[in-house]
Design a protein around this motif. Structure first.
Motif, PDB file in Angstrom:
ATOM      1  N   VAL A   1     -44.260 -45.917 -34.708  1.00  0.00           N
ATOM      2  CA  VAL A   1     -43.205 -47.076 -34.967  1.00  0.00           C
ATOM      3  C   VAL A   1     -41.955 -46.271 -35.536  1.00  0.00           C
ATOM      4  CG1 VAL A   1     -42.543 -49.145 -36.434  1.00  0.00           C
ATOM      5  CG2 VAL A   1     -45.094 -48.896 -35.465  1.00  0.00           C
ATOM      6  N   GLY A   2     -42.244 -45.231 -36.447  1.00  0.00           N
ATOM      7  CA  GLY A   2     -41.067 -44.487 -36.726  1.00  0.00           C
ATOM      8  C   GLY A   2     -40.334 -43.733 -35.668  1.00  0.00           C
ATOM      9  N   TRP A   3     -40.987 -43.320 -34.647  1.00  0.00           N
ATOM     10  CA  TRP A   3     -40.505 -42.859 -33.631  1.00  0.00           C
ATOM     11  C   TRP A   3     -39.628 -43.782 -32.582  1.00  0.00           C
ATOM     12  CZ3 TRP A   3     -41.056 -44.097 -28.388  1.00  0.00           C
ATOM     13  CH2 TRP A   3     -40.472 -43.188 -27.365  1.00  0.00           C
ATOM     14  N   GLN A   4     -40.183 -44.894 -32.594  1.00  0.00           N
ATOM     15  CA  GLN A   4     -39.626 -46.064 -31.748  1.00  0.00           C
ATOM     16  C   GLN A   4     -38.200 -46.423 -32.386  1.00  0.00           C
ATOM     17  OE1 GLN A   4     -41.677 -49.716 -32.053  1.00  0.00           O
ATOM     18  NE2 GLN A   4     -40.244 -50.833 -30.778  1.00  0.00           N
ATOM     19  N   LEU A   5     -38.310 -46.325 -33.861  1.00  0.00           N
ATOM     20  CA  LEU A   5     -36.900 -46.910 -34.416  1.00  0.00           C
ATOM     21  C   LEU A   5     -36.152 -45.630 -34.364  1.00  0.00           C
ATOM     22  CD1 LEU A   5     -38.158 -48.921 -37.741  1.00  0.00           C
ATOM     23  CD2 LEU A   5     -36.371 -49.659 -35.921  1.00  0.00           C
ATOM     24  N   ALA A   6     -36.643 -44.479 -34.786  1.00  0.00           N
ATOM     25  CA  ALA A   6     -35.666 -43.313 -34.690  1.00  0.00           C
ATOM     26  C   ALA A   6     -34.943 -43.004 -33.324  1.00  0.00           C
ATOM     27  CB  ALA A   6     -36.286 -42.082 -34.980  1.00  0.00           C
ATOM     28  N   SER A   7     -35.600 -43.333 -32.366  1.00  0.00           N
ATOM     29  CA  SER A   7     -35.154 -43.406 -30.739  1.00  0.00           C
ATOM     30  C   SER A   7     -34.236 -44.438 -30.659  1.00  0.00           C
ATOM     31  CB  SER A   7     -36.204 -43.693 -29.791  1.00  0.00           C
ATOM     32  OG  SER A   7     -37.298 -42.624 -29.827  1.00  0.00           O
ATOM     33  N   TRP A   8     -34.344 -45.729 -31.150  1.00  0.00           N
ATOM     34  CA  TRP A   8     -33.277 -46.813 -31.163  1.00  0.00           C
ATOM     35  C   TRP A   8     -31.852 -46.292 -31.816  1.00  0.00           C
ATOM     36  CZ3 TRP A   8     -31.243 -49.509 -35.120  1.00  0.00           C
ATOM     37  CH2 TRP A   8     -30.444 -50.615 -34.988  1.00  0.00           C
ATOM     38  N   TYR A   9     -31.972 -45.771 -32.871  1.00  0.00           N
ATOM     39  CA  TYR A   9     -30.836 -45.347 -33.827  1.00  0.00           C
ATOM     40  C   TYR A   9     -30.044 -44.160 -32.977  1.00  0.00           C
ATOM     41  CZ  TYR A   9     -31.706 -47.436 -38.257  1.00  0.00           C
ATOM     42  OH  TYR A   9     -31.878 -48.412 -39.136  1.00  0.00           O
ATOM     43  N   ASP A  10     -31.031 -43.156 -32.316  1.00  0.00           N
ATOM     44  CA  ASP A  10     -30.449 -42.403 -31.511  1.00  0.00           C
ATOM     45  C   ASP A  10     -29.575 -42.772 -30.144  1.00  0.00           C
ATOM     46  OD1 ASP A  10     -30.077 -39.160 -30.791  1.00  0.00           O
ATOM     47  OD2 ASP A  10     -31.497 -39.892 -29.164  1.00  0.00           O
ATOM     48  N   LEU A  11     -30.309 -43.473 -29.598  1.00  0.00           N
ATOM     49  CA  LEU A  11     -29.334 -44.322 -28.462  1.00  0.00           C
ATOM     50  C   LEU A  11     -28.333 -45.235 -28.808  1.00  0.00           C
ATOM     51  CD1 LEU A  11     -32.608 -45.440 -26.428  1.00  0.00           C
ATOM     52  CD2 LEU A  11     -31.103 -43.474 -25.903  1.00  0.00           C
ATOM     53  N   HIS A  12     -28.111 -45.522 -29.988  1.00  0.00           N
ATOM     54  CA  HIS A  12     -27.090 -46.279 -30.315  1.00  0.00           C
ATOM     55  C   HIS A  12     -26.036 -45.593 -31.048  1.00  0.00           C
ATOM     56  CE1 HIS A  12     -29.771 -49.289 -28.692  1.00  0.00           C
ATOM     57  NE2 HIS A  12     -28.738 -49.902 -28.419  1.00  0.00           N
ATOM     58  N   ARG A  13     -25.833 -44.525 -31.253  1.00  0.00           N
ATOM     59  CA  ARG A  13     -24.693 -43.680 -31.949  1.00  0.00           C
ATOM     60  C   ARG A  13     -23.258 -44.039 -31.593  1.00  0.00           C
ATOM     61  NH1 ARG A  13     -26.502 -37.445 -31.090  1.00  0.00           N
ATOM     62  NH2 ARG A  13     -27.075 -38.540 -29.101  1.00  0.00           N
ATOM     63  N   PHE A  14     -23.182 -44.341 -30.427  1.00  0.00           N
ATOM     64  CA  PHE A  14     -21.742 -44.809 -29.848  1.00  0.00           C
ATOM     65  C   PHE A  14     -21.924 -46.263 -29.358  1.00  0.00           C
ATOM     66  CE2 PHE A  14     -21.929 -40.390 -29.533  1.00  0.00           C
ATOM     67  CZ  PHE A  14     -20.537 -39.949 -30.190  1.00  0.00           C
ATOM     68  N   CYS A  15     -20.846 -47.017 -29.641  1.00  0.00           N
ATOM     69  CA  CYS A  15     -20.963 -48.590 -29.170  1.00  0.00           C
ATOM     70  C   CYS A  15     -20.714 -48.502 -27.644  1.00  0.00           C
ATOM     71  CB  CYS A  15     -19.582 -49.295 -29.812  1.00  0.00           C
ATOM     72  SG  CYS A  15     -19.337 -50.830 -29.248  1.00  0.00           S
ATOM     73  N   GLY A  16     -21.612 -49.517 -27.017  1.00  0.00           N
ATOM     74  CA  GLY A  16     -21.492 -49.749 -25.606  1.00  0.00           C
ATOM     75  C   GLY A  16     -20.543 -50.461 -25.134  1.00  0.00           C
ATOM     76  N   ARG A  17     -19.815 -51.267 -26.188  1.00  0.00           N
ATOM     77  CA  ARG A  17     -18.689 -51.946 -25.656  1.00  0.00           C
ATOM     78  C   ARG A  17     -17.344 -50.965 -25.659  1.00  0.00           C
ATOM     79  NH1 ARG A  17     -17.745 -57.289 -29.052  1.00  0.00           N
ATOM     80  NH2 ARG A  17     -19.409 -58.115 -27.661  1.00  0.00           N
ATOM     81  N   CYS A  18     -16.954 -50.223 -26.628  1.00  0.00           N
ATOM     82  CA  CYS A  18     -15.869 -49.702 -26.621  1.00  0.00           C
ATOM     83  C   CYS A  18     -15.896 -48.045 -26.773  1.00  0.00           C
ATOM     84  CB  CYS A  18     -15.123 -50.095 -27.932  1.00  0.00           C
ATOM     85  SG  CYS A  18     -15.589 -49.655 -29.602  1.00  0.00           S
ATOM     86  N   GLY A  19     -17.060 -47.572 -26.856  1.00  0.00           N
ATOM     87  CA  GLY A  19     -17.478 -45.975 -27.086  1.00  0.00           C
ATOM     88  C   GLY A  19     -17.141 -45.259 -28.329  1.00  0.00           C
ATOM     89  N   CYS A  20     -16.716 -46.151 -29.439  1.00  0.00           N
ATOM     90  CA  CYS A  20     -16.429 -45.776 -30.637  1.00  0.00           C
ATOM     91  C   CYS A  20     -17.828 -45.476 -31.465  1.00  0.00           C
ATOM     92  CB  CYS A  20     -15.721 -46.671 -31.316  1.00  0.00           C
ATOM     93  SG  CYS A  20     -15.439 -46.063 -33.135  1.00  0.00           S
ATOM     94  N   ALA A  21     -17.730 -44.251 -32.231  1.00  0.00           N
ATOM     95  CA  ALA A  21     -18.942 -43.972 -33.164  1.00  0.00           C
ATOM     96  C   ALA A  21     -19.405 -44.965 -33.949  1.00  0.00           C
ATOM     97  CB  ALA A  21     -18.494 -42.716 -33.843  1.00  0.00           C
ATOM     98  N   THR A  22     -20.752 -45.424 -33.860  1.00  0.00           N
ATOM     99  CA  THR A  22     -21.106 -46.534 -34.876  1.00  0.00           C
ATOM    100  C   THR A  22     -21.681 -46.171 -36.164  1.00  0.00           C
ATOM    101  OG1 THR A  22     -23.294 -46.141 -34.081  1.00  0.00           O
ATOM    102  CG2 THR A  22     -21.994 -47.656 -32.854  1.00  0.00           C
ATOM    103  N   ILE A  23     -21.618 -47.038 -37.110  1.00  0.00           N
ATOM    104  CA  ILE A  23     -22.262 -46.786 -38.291  1.00  0.00           C
ATOM    105  C   ILE A  23     -23.339 -47.656 -38.584  1.00  0.00           C
ATOM    106  CG2 ILE A  23     -19.889 -46.043 -39.349  1.00  0.00           C
ATOM    107  CD1 ILE A  23     -19.385 -48.811 -40.440  1.00  0.00           C
ATOM    108  N   HIS A  24     -24.029 -47.209 -39.702  1.00  0.00           N
ATOM    109  CA  HIS A  24     -25.291 -48.117 -40.152  1.00  0.00           C
ATOM    110  C   HIS A  24     -24.923 -49.241 -41.077  1.00  0.00           C
ATOM    111  CE1 HIS A  24     -28.242 -44.727 -39.322  1.00  0.00           C
ATOM    112  NE2 HIS A  24     -27.645 -44.845 -38.224  1.00  0.00           N
TER     113      HIS A  24
END
Length: 298
Positions: A122-145
């Motif tokens: 489960v940790g790997w699943q969540l870590a992968s999700w965070y890794d895939l969303h480092r940038f916004c899919g709408r405008c390309g800007c770097a994301t924050i938590h």
């Protein structure tokens, strides 16, 4: 199954907290997870550890001793009992050696089953999700938590991202005292399995059962009955298991949709079944219940 960790308790609510030395640090790099211990000697295609393999998830203290900057940037995922599970994004600096090594995450399902195999997956699943969303899919800007919930936010356009779970159906197709066992193409999982597939947009679970069975083995089914479910972190899925009876001709037409996902599909009598895998998967829990005539299988 993998999620059955009693008497331990899984707490998945989000918290903004700092790690302790005894907490677990789950580091992800693509399909791999960082482990510590004896190097994994099992087959890379089957991910089956040998009896000599001894490995575990590293603690924060163990990572800090060799990769201090990674430990410093760790952020919270969830807890099991009083032990927190954390991850960090800067895994490119993590090198193998001194007991640390990268291994395909599916090795966790082959660990001697305890709460750490579930926590690591489960940790790997969540870590992968965070890794895939480092940038916004709408405008390309770097994301924050987000600070108050498990979400990723774009500071430019304001869009928020939450973890997504893909629904999957898995089907025990039965014909009296026979059950249909399949085997996948390629170099992945080589043991027998059941027909399974992802649910499509606009589709009910029952419709997905009918479609997947027809596509993969060319059979019609009836009397579809829900059996049980399982979270499966390795594909970010929630799997719903069903029993279904053959409707009409039981002759298998392998890969009826032409996609050649399966290499084999065979009817197997109840008395000839043998347990090929551990009890961590829904597949083999359902097969075991068919063998024992329990859990919804007459």
């Amino acid at each position: 199954m993998l999620q059955d960790i009693l008497p331990h308790v899984y707490y998945n609510e989000y918290k903004d907290k700092k790690p302790k030395d005894t907490d677990v640090l789950v580091l992800q790099k693509g399909s791999q997870v960082l482990l510590r211990g004896t190097s994994f000697s099992g087959s890379s295609s089957s991910n089956i550890p040998s009896p000599a393999d001894r490995f575990e998830l590293p603690t924060v203290a163990q990572i800090r001793s060799r990769f201090p900057q990674v430990a410093e940037n760790a952020f919270y995922l969830f807890s099991i009992d009083n032990q927190g599970y954390f991850t960090a994004s800067d895994t490119d600096t993590v090198r193998e050696g001194d007991g640390f090594f990268w291994q395909r995450v599916l090795a966790l399902r082959e660990m001697q089953h305890d709460y750490h195999s579930f926590g690591g997956a489960v940790g790997w699943q969540l870590a992968s999700w965070y890794d895939l969303h480092r940038f916004c899919g709408r405008c390309g800007c770097a994301t924050i938590h987000a600070s108050e919930e498990r979400a990723i936010v774009c500071p430019k356009c304001g869009h928020s991202y939450y973890p997504r779970i893909s629904p999957v159906v898995i089907i025990a197709i039965v014909d009296g005292d026979r059950i249909l066992l399949t085997r996948y193409q390629g170099a992945g999982y080589r043991r027998h399995a059941l027909v399974a597939g992802f649910v499509e947009i606009g589709e009910t679970l029952e419709d997905a059962v009918r479609r997947e069975v027809m596509e993969e083995v060319g059979l019609k089914v009836k009397n579809i009955q829900y059996i049980e479910s399982q979270p499966w972190p390795f594909s970010s899925s929630l799997i719903a298991g069903f029993r279904a009876e053959v409707d009409g001709d039981p002759t298998v037409r392998l890969n009826a949709d032409g996609k050649e996902e399966l290499s084999e599909a065979v009817w197997t009598d109840r008395k000839d079944l043998k347990i090929e895998d551990s009890s961590v998967s829904l597949t083999w829990d359902m097969i075991r219940k068919f063998m024992e005539r329990s859990g919804g299988f007459a």
